[in-house]
Design an enzyme around this catalytic site. Structure first.
Site, PDB file in Angstrom:
ATOM      1  N   ASN A  58      -2.454   1.885  15.659  1.00 37.96           N
ATOM      2  CA  ASN A  58      -2.862   1.541  16.924  1.00 37.96           C
ATOM      3  C   ASN A  58      -3.147   2.656  17.467  1.00 37.96           C
ATOM      4  OD1 ASN A  58      -0.511   2.695  18.433  1.00 37.96           O
ATOM      5  ND2 ASN A  58       0.581   1.042  17.633  1.00 37.96           N
ATOM      6  N   ILE A  80       0.869  -1.327   0.164  1.00 36.65           N
ATOM      7  CA  ILE A  80      -0.024  -0.064   0.047  1.00 36.65           C
ATOM      8  C   ILE A  80       0.864   1.253   0.064  1.00 36.65           C
ATOM      9  CG2 ILE A  80      -0.150   0.277   2.524  1.00 36.65           C
ATOM     10  CD1 ILE A  80      -3.421   0.834   1.799  1.00 36.65           C
ATOM     11  N   ASP A 116       1.573  -0.494   9.527  1.00 41.16           N
ATOM     12  CA  ASP A 116       1.983   0.844  10.055  1.00 41.16           C
ATOM     13  C   ASP A 116       3.333   1.153  10.007  1.00 41.16           C
ATOM     14  OD1 ASP A 116       1.585   2.901  11.753  1.00 41.16           O
ATOM     15  OD2 ASP A 116       1.103   1.763  13.700  1.00 41.16           O
TER      16      ASP A 116
HETATM   17  N1  AR6 Z   1       0.943  -3.049   2.478  1.00 41.00           N
HETATM   18  C1  AR6 Z   1      -0.542  -3.606   2.310  1.00 41.00           C
HETATM   19  N2  AR6 Z   1      -0.964  -4.484   3.463  1.00 41.00           N
HETATM   20  C2  AR6 Z   1       0.009  -4.712   4.236  1.00 41.00           C
HETATM   21  C3  AR6 Z   1       1.369  -4.356   4.458  1.00 41.00           C
HETATM   22  C4  AR6 Z   1       1.615  -3.305   3.262  1.00 41.00           C
HETATM   23  N3  AR6 Z   1       2.855  -2.957   3.011  1.00 41.00           N
HETATM   24  N4  AR6 Z   1       2.084  -4.929   5.355  1.00 41.00           N
HETATM   25  C5  AR6 Z   1       0.988  -5.724   6.035  1.00 41.00           C
HETATM   26  N5  AR6 Z   1      -0.022  -5.556   5.410  1.00 41.00           N
HETATM   27  P1  AR6 Z   1      -1.390  -5.324  10.563  1.00 41.00           P
HETATM   28  P2  AR6 Z   1      -3.462  -4.946  12.394  1.00 41.00           P
HETATM   29  C6  AR6 Z   1      -1.213  -6.186   5.896  1.00 41.00           C
HETATM   30  O1  AR6 Z   1      -0.681  -6.298  11.225  1.00 41.00           O
HETATM   31  O2  AR6 Z   1      -3.804  -6.227  12.421  1.00 41.00           O
HETATM   32  C7  AR6 Z   1       0.893  -2.570  14.039  1.00 41.00           C
HETATM   33  O3  AR6 Z   1       1.881  -2.760  14.795  1.00 41.00           O
HETATM   34  C8  AR6 Z   1      -1.244  -7.461   6.735  1.00 41.00           C
HETATM   35  O4  AR6 Z   1      -0.969  -8.783   5.991  1.00 41.00           O
HETATM   36  O5  AR6 Z   1      -0.439  -4.357   9.820  1.00 41.00           O
HETATM   37  O6  AR6 Z   1      -4.455  -3.809  12.276  1.00 41.00           O
HETATM   38  C9  AR6 Z   1      -0.043  -1.599  14.369  1.00 41.00           C
HETATM   39  O7  AR6 Z   1       0.974  -0.347  14.996  1.00 41.00           O
HETATM   40  C10 AR6 Z   1      -2.632  -7.726   7.129  1.00 41.00           C
HETATM   41  O8  AR6 Z   1      -3.575  -8.297   6.196  1.00 41.00           O
HETATM   42  O9  AR6 Z   1      -2.352  -4.487  11.263  1.00 41.00           O
HETATM   43  C11 AR6 Z   1      -0.755  -1.703  15.576  1.00 41.00           C
HETATM   44  O10 AR6 Z   1      -0.239  -1.987  16.694  1.00 41.00           O
HETATM   45  C12 AR6 Z   1      -3.102  -6.191   7.181  1.00 41.00           C
HETATM   46  O11 AR6 Z   1      -2.003  -5.454   6.548  1.00 41.00           O
HETATM   47  C13 AR6 Z   1      -1.315  -3.291  14.940  1.00 41.00           C
HETATM   48  O12 AR6 Z   1      -0.044  -3.499  14.315  1.00 41.00           O
HETATM   49  C14 AR6 Z   1      -2.875  -5.572   8.741  1.00 41.00           C
HETATM   50  O13 AR6 Z   1      -2.061  -5.991   9.548  1.00 41.00           O
HETATM   51  C15 AR6 Z   1      -2.466  -3.474  14.118  1.00 41.00           C
HETATM   52  O14 AR6 Z   1      -2.644  -4.602  13.826  1.00 41.00           O
END
Ligand code: AR6
Length: 184
Positions: free
Chosen positions: A28, A15, A38
């Site tokens: 978060n 993204i 993030d």
């Molecule tokens: N582009 C698109 N999607 C992505 C990318 C990327 N570069 N990287 C990961 N994903 P997560 P959450 C996907 O863990 O569950 C953080 O530490 C990933 O495969 O990023 O909402 C924050 O600070 C998954 O499908 O977010 C919070 O503490 C989706 O993005 C916590 O994680 C969301 O995974 C939030 O957890």
């Protein structure tokens, strides 16, 4: 109804590369960065993003706040806080829905043309992926039905597997909506 599904695009990728008006961050409540998407957004945007986030005083679960996007190709970042999955009886569905709704509302109020979402809460926060896709599609279809902006919504799946699942659910959803529309 069909024109609404034409406003939604499902893609696979990173993204941080999206050239849209706003990318949504799965943040978060501190809004001070973290892992997953993030971390990737903060790394690609550069330190200016964290500096601006520090002025926001965090964000409640289910809500969202907007900042500039600094070195990202997008113009803005909408930081949305999804719920941590705790088994399904702790208002997780409503909170996820509201994280999407509030992000779309910010985009609509600012008359943004395009917005890209990651799959909020389905990484570190453990929300079941298919369930999250249905919630996302439901709220997005409803929002677009009632609002001109954002004109286009991109759903960015990170892995091939997530992309295929998203597409499968989208097709079922589209058909259900189209069928319902026939009977209205
Ligand atoms: N582009 C698109 N999607 C992505 C990318 C990327 N570069 N990287 C990961 N994903 P997560 P959450 C996907 O863990 O569950 C953080 O530490 C990933 O495969 O990023 O909402 C924050 O600070 C998954 O499908 O977010 C919070 O503490 C989706 O993005 C916590 O994680 C969301 O995974 C939030 O957890």
């Amino acid at each position: 109804m069909n024109d609404i599904s034409e406003r939604i695009l499902i893609v696979q990728g990173d993204i941080t590369k999206e050239k849209v008006d706003a990318v949504v961050n799965a943040a978060n409540r501190t809004l001070l960065g973290g892992g997953g998407v993030d971390g990737a957004i903060h790394r690609a945007a550069g330190p200016g993003l964290l500096e601006e986030c520090k002025t926001l005083n965090g964000c409640k679960t289910g809500e969202a706040k907007i900042t500039k996007a600094y070195n990202l190709p997008a113009e803005f970042v909408i930081h949305a806080v999804g719920p941590v999955w705790r088994g399904g009886n702790k208002k997780e569905d409503e909170l996820l829905s509201s994280a999407y709704f509030n992000s779309l509302k910010i985009a609509s109020d600012k008359k943004l043309e395009s917005i890209a979402f990651p799959s909020i809460s389905t990484g570190v926060y453990g929300f079941p992926f298919e369930r999250a896709c249905r919630i996302a599609l439901n709220i997005i279809f409803n929002f677009l039905k009632n609002n001109k902006f954002p004109e286009k919504v991109k759903l960015v799946a990170f892995s091939k597997n997530d992309y295929e699942t998203y597409l499968k659910i989208f097709k079922v959803y589209e058909k259900t909506i189209a069928k319902k529309a026939l009977f209205i």
